[in-house]
Design a protein around this motif. Structure first.
Motif, PDB file in Angstrom:
ATOM      1  N   GLU A 101       0.810  -1.221   0.000  1.00  0.00           N
ATOM      2  CA  GLU A 101       0.000   0.000   0.000  1.00  0.00           C
ATOM      3  C   GLU A 101       0.846   1.275   0.000  1.00  0.00           C
ATOM      4  O   GLU A 101       0.379   2.316  -0.453  1.00  0.00           O
ATOM      5  CB  GLU A 101      -0.925   0.024   1.224  1.00  0.00           C
ATOM      6  CG  GLU A 101      -2.011  -0.998   1.169  1.00  0.00           C
ATOM      7  CD  GLU A 101      -3.015  -0.866   2.303  1.00  0.00           C
ATOM      8  OE1 GLU A 101      -4.127  -1.379   2.149  1.00  0.00           O
ATOM      9  OE2 GLU A 101      -2.694  -0.245   3.340  1.00  0.00           O
ATOM     10  N   SER A 102       2.062   1.185   0.528  1.00  0.00           N
ATOM     11  CA  SER A 102       2.891   2.381   0.613  1.00  0.00           C
ATOM     12  C   SER A 102       4.349   1.968   0.787  1.00  0.00           C
ATOM     13  O   SER A 102       4.636   0.875   1.287  1.00  0.00           O
ATOM     14  CB  SER A 102       2.440   3.254   1.795  1.00  0.00           C
ATOM     15  OG  SER A 102       3.180   4.447   1.853  1.00  0.00           O
ATOM     16  N   THR A 103       5.249   2.855   0.374  1.00  0.00           N
ATOM     17  CA  THR A 103       6.689   2.590   0.468  1.00  0.00           C
ATOM     18  C   THR A 103       7.393   3.754   1.137  1.00  0.00           C
ATOM     19  O   THR A 103       7.129   4.913   0.829  1.00  0.00           O
ATOM     20  CB  THR A 103       7.284   2.395  -0.945  1.00  0.00           C
ATOM     21  OG1 THR A 103       6.615   1.311  -1.588  1.00  0.00           O
ATOM     22  CG2 THR A 103       8.769   2.119  -0.891  1.00  0.00           C
ATOM     23  N   PHE A 104       8.301   3.426   2.051  1.00  0.00           N
ATOM     24  CA  PHE A 104       9.242   4.398   2.616  1.00  0.00           C
ATOM     25  C   PHE A 104      10.624   3.884   2.234  1.00  0.00           C
ATOM     26  O   PHE A 104      10.944   2.718   2.477  1.00  0.00           O
ATOM     27  CB  PHE A 104       9.122   4.473   4.147  1.00  0.00           C
ATOM     28  CG  PHE A 104      10.116   5.418   4.754  1.00  0.00           C
ATOM     29  CD1 PHE A 104       9.763   6.741   4.970  1.00  0.00           C
ATOM     30  CD2 PHE A 104      11.392   5.001   5.088  1.00  0.00           C
ATOM     31  CE1 PHE A 104      10.688   7.636   5.511  1.00  0.00           C
ATOM     32  CE2 PHE A 104      12.326   5.885   5.621  1.00  0.00           C
ATOM     33  CZ  PHE A 104      11.964   7.204   5.841  1.00  0.00           C
ATOM     34  N   HIS A 105      11.434   4.744   1.635  1.00  0.00           N
ATOM     35  CA  HIS A 105      12.776   4.313   1.239  1.00  0.00           C
ATOM     36  C   HIS A 105      13.710   5.505   1.215  1.00  0.00           C
ATOM     37  O   HIS A 105      13.477   6.463   0.473  1.00  0.00           O
ATOM     38  CB  HIS A 105      12.746   3.637  -0.138  1.00  0.00           C
ATOM     39  CG  HIS A 105      14.083   3.102  -0.549  1.00  0.00           C
ATOM     40  ND1 HIS A 105      14.677   3.419  -1.736  1.00  0.00           N
ATOM     41  CD2 HIS A 105      14.936   2.260   0.079  1.00  0.00           C
ATOM     42  CE1 HIS A 105      15.842   2.798  -1.824  1.00  0.00           C
ATOM     43  NE2 HIS A 105      16.018   2.086  -0.726  1.00  0.00           N
ATOM     44  N   MET A 106      14.735   5.445   2.046  1.00  0.00           N
ATOM     45  CA  MET A 106      15.753   6.496   2.066  1.00  0.00           C
ATOM     46  C   MET A 106      17.128   5.864   2.248  1.00  0.00           C
ATOM     47  O   MET A 106      17.264   4.832   2.898  1.00  0.00           O
ATOM     48  CB  MET A 106      15.506   7.474   3.227  1.00  0.00           C
ATOM     49  CG  MET A 106      14.243   8.294   3.094  1.00  0.00           C
ATOM     50  SD  MET A 106      14.143   9.573   4.379  1.00  0.00           S
ATOM     51  CE  MET A 106      15.282  10.771   3.677  1.00  0.00           C
ATOM     52  N   TYR A 107      18.126   6.527   1.697  1.00  0.00           N
ATOM     53  CA  TYR A 107      19.505   6.173   1.988  1.00  0.00           C
ATOM     54  C   TYR A 107      19.952   7.037   3.157  1.00  0.00           C
ATOM     55  O   TYR A 107      19.396   8.108   3.412  1.00  0.00           O
ATOM     56  CB  TYR A 107      20.401   6.370   0.760  1.00  0.00           C
ATOM     57  CG  TYR A 107      20.066   5.367  -0.316  1.00  0.00           C
ATOM     58  CD1 TYR A 107      20.469   4.041  -0.191  1.00  0.00           C
ATOM     59  CD2 TYR A 107      19.323   5.735  -1.430  1.00  0.00           C
ATOM     60  CE1 TYR A 107      20.138   3.108  -1.165  1.00  0.00           C
ATOM     61  CE2 TYR A 107      18.986   4.808  -2.400  1.00  0.00           C
ATOM     62  CZ  TYR A 107      19.395   3.497  -2.259  1.00  0.00           C
ATOM     63  OH  TYR A 107      19.055   2.582  -3.206  1.00  0.00           O
ATOM     64  N   VAL A 108      20.948   6.550   3.889  1.00  0.00           N
ATOM     65  CA  VAL A 108      21.406   7.189   5.115  1.00  0.00           C
ATOM     66  C   VAL A 108      22.888   7.511   4.987  1.00  0.00           C
ATOM     67  O   VAL A 108      23.687   6.649   4.587  1.00  0.00           O
ATOM     68  CB  VAL A 108      21.189   6.246   6.332  1.00  0.00           C
ATOM     69  CG1 VAL A 108      21.595   6.938   7.623  1.00  0.00           C
ATOM     70  CG2 VAL A 108      19.745   5.760   6.397  1.00  0.00           C
ATOM     71  N   GLN A 109      23.250   8.733   5.350  1.00  0.00           N
ATOM     72  CA  GLN A 109      24.657   9.144   5.352  1.00  0.00           C
ATOM     73  C   GLN A 109      25.352   8.488   6.547  1.00  0.00           C
ATOM     74  O   GLN A 109      24.983   8.763   7.685  1.00  0.00           O
ATOM     75  CB  GLN A 109      24.750  10.666   5.480  1.00  0.00           C
ATOM     76  CG  GLN A 109      26.165  11.199   5.671  1.00  0.00           C
ATOM     77  CD  GLN A 109      26.971  11.235   4.404  1.00  0.00           C
ATOM     78  OE1 GLN A 109      26.567  11.829   3.430  1.00  0.00           O
ATOM     79  NE2 GLN A 109      28.111  10.584   4.420  1.00  0.00           N
ATOM     80  N   PRO A 110      26.331   7.610   6.309  1.00  0.00           N
ATOM     81  CA  PRO A 110      27.048   7.038   7.451  1.00  0.00           C
ATOM     82  C   PRO A 110      27.919   8.097   8.112  1.00  0.00           C
ATOM     83  O   PRO A 110      28.456   8.971   7.430  1.00  0.00           O
ATOM     84  CB  PRO A 110      27.893   5.919   6.824  1.00  0.00           C
ATOM     85  CG  PRO A 110      28.002   6.262   5.378  1.00  0.00           C
ATOM     86  CD  PRO A 110      26.810   7.110   5.024  1.00  0.00           C
ATOM     87  N   VAL A 111      28.042   8.038   9.437  1.00  0.00           N
ATOM     88  CA  VAL A 111      28.814   9.065  10.149  1.00  0.00           C
ATOM     89  C   VAL A 111      30.109   8.524  10.742  1.00  0.00           C
ATOM     90  O   VAL A 111      31.099   9.241  10.779  1.00  0.00           O
ATOM     91  CB  VAL A 111      27.966   9.749  11.259  1.00  0.00           C
ATOM     92  CG1 VAL A 111      26.856  10.570  10.650  1.00  0.00           C
ATOM     93  CG2 VAL A 111      27.402   8.745  12.241  1.00  0.00           C
ATOM     94  N   VAL A 112      30.114   7.283  11.200  1.00  0.00           N
ATOM     95  CA  VAL A 112      31.320   6.730  11.812  1.00  0.00           C
ATOM     96  C   VAL A 112      32.350   6.376  10.734  1.00  0.00           C
ATOM     97  O   VAL A 112      33.525   6.680  10.854  1.00  0.00           O
ATOM     98  CB  VAL A 112      30.991   5.489  12.675  1.00  0.00           C
ATOM     99  CG1 VAL A 112      32.249   4.899  13.297  1.00  0.00           C
ATOM    100  CG2 VAL A 112      29.975   5.855  13.755  1.00  0.00           C
ATOM    101  N   HIS A 113      31.863   5.729   9.681  1.00  0.00           N
ATOM    102  CA  HIS A 113      32.718   5.383   8.531  1.00  0.00           C
ATOM    103  C   HIS A 113      32.060   5.964   7.289  1.00  0.00           C
ATOM    104  O   HIS A 113      31.341   5.259   6.576  1.00  0.00           O
ATOM    105  CB  HIS A 113      32.866   3.860   8.405  1.00  0.00           C
ATOM    106  CG  HIS A 113      33.440   3.208   9.621  1.00  0.00           C
ATOM    107  ND1 HIS A 113      34.757   3.308   9.962  1.00  0.00           N
ATOM    108  CD2 HIS A 113      32.852   2.464  10.593  1.00  0.00           C
ATOM    109  CE1 HIS A 113      34.969   2.655  11.076  1.00  0.00           C
ATOM    110  NE2 HIS A 113      33.833   2.135  11.494  1.00  0.00           N
ATOM    111  N   PRO A 114      32.275   7.258   7.014  1.00  0.00           N
ATOM    112  CA  PRO A 114      31.558   7.903   5.913  1.00  0.00           C
ATOM    113  C   PRO A 114      31.882   7.338   4.529  1.00  0.00           C
ATOM    114  O   PRO A 114      31.083   7.463   3.614  1.00  0.00           O
ATOM    115  CB  PRO A 114      31.971   9.375   6.010  1.00  0.00           C
ATOM    116  CG  PRO A 114      33.084   9.450   6.983  1.00  0.00           C
ATOM    117  CD  PRO A 114      33.114   8.177   7.769  1.00  0.00           C
ATOM    118  N   GLN A 115      33.036   6.683   4.376  1.00  0.00           N
ATOM    119  CA  GLN A 115      33.403   6.086   3.087  1.00  0.00           C
ATOM    120  C   GLN A 115      32.967   4.628   3.065  1.00  0.00           C
ATOM    121  O   GLN A 115      33.363   3.845   3.922  1.00  0.00           O
ATOM    122  CB  GLN A 115      34.918   6.169   2.858  1.00  0.00           C
ATOM    123  CG  GLN A 115      35.434   7.546   2.503  1.00  0.00           C
ATOM    124  CD  GLN A 115      34.801   8.098   1.246  1.00  0.00           C
ATOM    125  OE1 GLN A 115      34.188   9.155   1.285  1.00  0.00           O
ATOM    126  NE2 GLN A 115      34.937   7.398   0.139  1.00  0.00           N
TER     127      GLN A 115
END
Length: 175
Positions: A19-33
């Motif tokens: 019925e619905s979708t939530f989808h996001m990417y997240v910026q890593p903070v401890v290991h940004p690469q």
């Protein structure tokens, strides 16, 4: 390890349709690469996480989405379904603790699809979604370890088991 993708599909408990979708990417903070291993496993490349919201911001948006979808209404029954216990028992609480973030109550109970499948089919899916799809003669959707594709496979497996008469029950122990 850090959460770099946050996908959720809302399934109708009666029809088992999305019925619905939530989808996001997240910026890593401890290991940004991102490591080459992470990119190879998930298909997520550096450009997909650079400049994305932090986990705290994503969790705030999850809460807004849950409210918009009516999932925070006490009269509405809902539960997360995961492939294994790792995501909600270990990964999310561990990262939230490390970052000093609260874990919303709705993340503290879930259905482990591996357990549900084993109850329904009588065998444990050693290779998770791949084994469950094979055991149910379903085509695997997308790329293994892509969060959003994993969600689509979980939904497909749930729909198939439900149509066979399986009744899903919470498998996690309350916190």
């Amino acid at each position: 390890q850090e959460i770099i993708e946050f996908p959720i599909l809302k399934l109708n408990g009666r029809t088992m349709e999305i019925e619905s979708t939530f989808h996001m990417y997240v910026q890593p903070v401890v290991h940004p690469q991102l490591t080459p291993f992470c990119t190879e496993l998930t298909g997520i490349i550096q450009g997909m996480v650079d400049g994305q919201p932090s986990l705290q911001q994503v969790l705030e948006r999850v809460d807004e989405w849950m409210a918009k979808e009516g999932l925070l209404d006490p009269s509405v029954k809902s539960i997360f379904v995961t492939c294994g216990d790792w995501d909600l028992k270990v990964m999310l609480p561990g990262q939230c603790q490390y970052l000093g973030l609260p874990v919303a109550d709705y993340f503290k109970q879930w259905i482990n699809l591996k357990k549900a499948y084993s109850f329904a089919m009588g065998s444990w899916p050693k290779n998770g979604l791949l084994d469950m799809n094979k055991g149910l003669n379903l085509q695997h959707i997308g790329r293994p370890h892509s969060g959003i594709d994993d969600c689509k496979n979980i939904a497909n497996i749930m729909k198939t088991l439900a149509h066979r008469g399986f009744i899903f029950k919470q498998t996690s122990k309350p916190f």
